[in-house]
Design a protein around this motif. Structure first.
Motif, PDB file in Angstrom:
ATOM      1  N   LYS A   1       0.804  -1.401  -0.077  1.00 58.74           N
ATOM      2  CA  LYS A   1       0.043   0.059   0.102  1.00 58.74           C
ATOM      3  C   LYS A   1       0.621   1.490  -0.098  1.00 58.74           C
ATOM      4  O   LYS A   1       0.508   2.303  -0.476  1.00 58.74           O
ATOM      5  N   ASN A   2       1.927   1.145   0.512  1.00 59.34           N
ATOM      6  CA  ASN A   2       2.990   2.201   0.533  1.00 59.34           C
ATOM      7  C   ASN A   2       3.663   2.748  -0.813  1.00 59.34           C
ATOM      8  O   ASN A   2       4.326   3.571  -1.071  1.00 59.34           O
ATOM      9  N   LEU A   3       3.619   1.541  -1.914  1.00 58.57           N
ATOM     10  CA  LEU A   3       4.159   1.579  -2.970  1.00 58.57           C
ATOM     11  C   LEU A   3       3.150   2.589  -4.151  1.00 58.57           C
ATOM     12  O   LEU A   3       3.549   2.922  -5.189  1.00 58.57           O
ATOM     13  N   PHE A   4       2.053   2.397  -3.916  1.00 61.05           N
ATOM     14  CA  PHE A   4       0.770   2.516  -4.761  1.00 61.05           C
ATOM     15  C   PHE A   4       1.086   4.169  -5.311  1.00 61.05           C
ATOM     16  O   PHE A   4       1.236   4.871  -4.309  1.00 61.05           O
ATOM     17  N   ASN A   5       1.009   4.496  -6.665  1.00 65.24           N
ATOM     18  CA  ASN A   5       1.248   5.791  -7.225  1.00 65.24           C
ATOM     19  C   ASN A   5       2.475   6.453  -6.945  1.00 65.24           C
ATOM     20  O   ASN A   5       2.559   7.557  -7.489  1.00 65.24           O
ATOM     21  N   LYS A   6       3.605   5.533  -6.616  1.00 67.04           N
ATOM     22  CA  LYS A   6       4.893   6.147  -6.645  1.00 67.04           C
ATOM     23  C   LYS A   6       5.471   6.096  -8.103  1.00 67.04           C
ATOM     24  O   LYS A   6       4.887   5.468  -8.976  1.00 67.04           O
ATOM     25  N   GLN A   7       6.195   7.290  -8.362  1.00 69.64           N
ATOM     26  CA  GLN A   7       6.609   7.299  -9.645  1.00 69.64           C
ATOM     27  C   GLN A   7       7.929   6.207  -9.791  1.00 69.64           C
ATOM     28  O   GLN A   7       8.772   5.919  -8.744  1.00 69.64           O
ATOM     29  N   VAL A   8       7.974   5.698 -11.016  1.00 72.15           N
ATOM     30  CA  VAL A   8       8.967   4.764 -11.210  1.00 72.15           C
ATOM     31  C   VAL A   8      10.285   5.311 -11.903  1.00 72.15           C
ATOM     32  O   VAL A   8       9.826   5.917 -13.055  1.00 72.15           O
ATOM     33  N   MET A   9      11.391   5.277 -11.650  1.00 72.70           N
ATOM     34  CA  MET A   9      12.633   5.921 -12.286  1.00 72.70           C
ATOM     35  C   MET A   9      13.774   4.971 -12.591  1.00 72.70           C
ATOM     36  O   MET A   9      14.132   3.973 -11.665  1.00 72.70           O
ATOM     37  N   ALA A  10      14.438   4.991 -13.461  1.00 68.17           N
ATOM     38  CA  ALA A  10      15.725   4.039 -13.702  1.00 68.17           C
ATOM     39  C   ALA A  10      16.689   4.901 -13.288  1.00 68.17           C
ATOM     40  O   ALA A  10      16.916   5.936 -12.847  1.00 68.17           O
TER      41      ALA A  10
ATOM     42  N   GLY B   1       7.619   5.772 -15.045  1.00 68.26           N
ATOM     43  CA  GLY B   1       5.909   5.727 -15.256  1.00 68.26           C
ATOM     44  C   GLY B   1       5.459   5.941 -13.735  1.00 68.26           C
ATOM     45  O   GLY B   1       6.276   6.154 -12.763  1.00 68.26           O
ATOM     46  N   THR B   2       4.229   5.467 -13.333  1.00 67.19           N
ATOM     47  CA  THR B   2       3.799   5.420 -12.265  1.00 67.19           C
ATOM     48  C   THR B   2       3.255   4.043 -11.723  1.00 67.19           C
ATOM     49  O   THR B   2       2.510   3.374 -12.828  1.00 67.19           O
ATOM     50  N   LEU B   3       3.621   3.593 -10.649  1.00 66.94           N
ATOM     51  CA  LEU B   3       3.133   2.172 -10.159  1.00 66.94           C
ATOM     52  C   LEU B   3       1.653   2.173 -10.076  1.00 66.94           C
ATOM     53  O   LEU B   3       0.894   3.242  -9.374  1.00 66.94           O
TER      54      LEU B   3
ATOM     55  N   LYS C   1       1.378 -17.809  -2.426  1.00 64.91           N
ATOM     56  CA  LYS C   1       1.764 -18.832  -1.446  1.00 64.91           C
ATOM     57  C   LYS C   1       2.947 -17.916  -0.613  1.00 64.91           C
ATOM     58  O   LYS C   1       2.646 -18.135   0.671  1.00 64.91           O
ATOM     59  N   GLY C   2       3.762 -17.499  -0.988  1.00 61.52           N
ATOM     60  CA  GLY C   2       4.692 -16.964  -0.267  1.00 61.52           C
ATOM     61  C   GLY C   2       4.741 -15.288  -0.083  1.00 61.52           C
ATOM     62  O   GLY C   2       5.247 -14.807   0.706  1.00 61.52           O
ATOM     63  N   GLY C   3       3.700 -14.686  -0.662  1.00 59.30           N
ATOM     64  CA  GLY C   3       3.386 -13.105  -0.450  1.00 59.30           C
ATOM     65  C   GLY C   3       4.499 -12.156  -1.146  1.00 59.30           C
ATOM     66  O   GLY C   3       4.454 -10.971  -0.923  1.00 59.30           O
ATOM     67  N   ASN C   4       5.481 -12.743  -1.955  1.00 60.17           N
ATOM     68  CA  ASN C   4       6.318 -12.005  -2.677  1.00 60.17           C
ATOM     69  C   ASN C   4       5.856 -11.180  -3.960  1.00 60.17           C
ATOM     70  O   ASN C   4       5.121 -12.036  -4.491  1.00 60.17           O
ATOM     71  N   ILE C   5       6.159 -10.125  -4.035  1.00 60.40           N
ATOM     72  CA  ILE C   5       5.772  -9.229  -5.098  1.00 60.40           C
ATOM     73  C   ILE C   5       6.785  -9.793  -6.321  1.00 60.40           C
ATOM     74  O   ILE C   5       7.956  -9.810  -6.238  1.00 60.40           O
ATOM     75  N   ILE C   6       5.887 -10.108  -7.531  1.00 61.64           N
ATOM     76  CA  ILE C   6       6.859 -10.621  -8.578  1.00 61.64           C
ATOM     77  C   ILE C   6       6.920  -9.661  -9.587  1.00 61.64           C
ATOM     78  O   ILE C   6       8.072  -9.451  -9.993  1.00 61.64           O
TER      79      ILE C   6
ATOM     80  N   ASP D   1      12.411  -7.710  -8.928  1.00 61.59           N
ATOM     81  CA  ASP D   1      13.701  -7.726  -8.663  1.00 61.59           C
ATOM     82  C   ASP D   1      14.609  -6.990  -9.370  1.00 61.59           C
ATOM     83  O   ASP D   1      15.797  -7.111  -9.173  1.00 61.59           O
ATOM     84  N   SER D   2      14.070  -6.017 -10.321  1.00 61.74           N
ATOM     85  CA  SER D   2      15.173  -4.994 -10.760  1.00 61.74           C
ATOM     86  C   SER D   2      14.911  -3.686 -10.119  1.00 61.74           C
ATOM     87  O   SER D   2      15.784  -2.844 -10.177  1.00 61.74           O
ATOM     88  N   VAL D   3      14.305  -3.693  -9.024  1.00 66.36           N
ATOM     89  CA  VAL D   3      14.228  -2.530  -8.077  1.00 66.36           C
ATOM     90  C   VAL D   3      15.590  -2.608  -7.194  1.00 66.36           C
ATOM     91  O   VAL D   3      15.796  -3.413  -6.511  1.00 66.36           O
ATOM     92  N   SER D   4      16.058  -1.230  -7.229  1.00 67.88           N
ATOM     93  CA  SER D   4      17.315  -1.002  -6.554  1.00 67.88           C
ATOM     94  C   SER D   4      17.310  -0.298  -5.224  1.00 67.88           C
ATOM     95  O   SER D   4      17.922  -0.366  -4.425  1.00 67.88           O
ATOM     96  N   ALA D   5      15.920   0.499  -5.204  1.00 68.93           N
ATOM     97  CA  ALA D   5      15.986   1.430  -4.163  1.00 68.93           C
ATOM     98  C   ALA D   5      14.100   2.040  -4.187  1.00 68.93           C
ATOM     99  O   ALA D   5      13.701   2.018  -5.127  1.00 68.93           O
ATOM    100  N   ILE D   6      13.963   1.879  -2.754  1.00 67.28           N
ATOM    101  CA  ILE D   6      12.634   2.561  -2.772  1.00 67.28           C
ATOM    102  C   ILE D   6      12.662   3.801  -1.641  1.00 67.28           C
ATOM    103  O   ILE D   6      12.923   3.445  -0.462  1.00 67.28           O
ATOM    104  N   LYS D   7      12.271   5.049  -2.016  1.00 65.50           N
ATOM    105  CA  LYS D   7      12.149   6.156  -1.177  1.00 65.50           C
ATOM    106  C   LYS D   7      11.041   7.030  -1.781  1.00 65.50           C
ATOM    107  O   LYS D   7       9.809   6.474  -1.647  1.00 65.50           O
ATOM    108  N   ASP D   8      11.222   8.184  -2.211  1.00 64.51           N
ATOM    109  CA  ASP D   8      10.368   8.996  -2.745  1.00 64.51           C
ATOM    110  C   ASP D   8       9.933   8.507  -4.031  1.00 64.51           C
ATOM    111  O   ASP D   8       8.953   8.651  -4.705  1.00 64.51           O
ATOM    112  N   TYR D   9      10.550   7.888  -4.682  1.00 67.28           N
ATOM    113  CA  TYR D   9      10.602   7.167  -6.200  1.00 67.28           C
ATOM    114  C   TYR D   9      10.943   5.678  -5.974  1.00 67.28           C
ATOM    115  O   TYR D   9      11.930   5.254  -5.029  1.00 67.28           O
TER     116      TYR D   9
END
Length: 84
Positions: free
Chosen positions: A7-16, A23-25, A33-38, A65-73
């Protein structure tokens, strides 16, 4: 990477890592089964070339698994996110 509540990820901007605005998540694909985000379901920016990304309707799918950081973006590695 630390755990994140979806729920903290929705509408966050995605940047390389190179500064490209992807774009926007909009949603996530979760392994029940495991609850992991694919995948992240991203509404791409209109200027983004989406030809090398997996698509679902008007969205692109980016492996979590391509995510390297989650902050403001949400920062992703474009090379891991593209299909070819």
């Amino acid at each position: 990477m630390s755990k994140e509540f979806a729920k903290n990820l929705f509408n966050k901007q995605v940047m390389a890592t190179d500064g490209t605005e992807i774009g926007t998540l909009s949603n996530v694909v979760v392994e029940i089964k495991g609850g992991n985000i694919i995948d992240m379901v991203v509404a791409p920016n209109v200027n983004l070339d989406t030809s090398r990304y997996r698509k679902a309707d008007n969205f692109i799918l980016i492996p979590f698994d391509s995510v390297s950081a989650i902050k403001d973006y949400i920062i992703i590695d474009k090379m891991k996110a593209k299909t070819s």
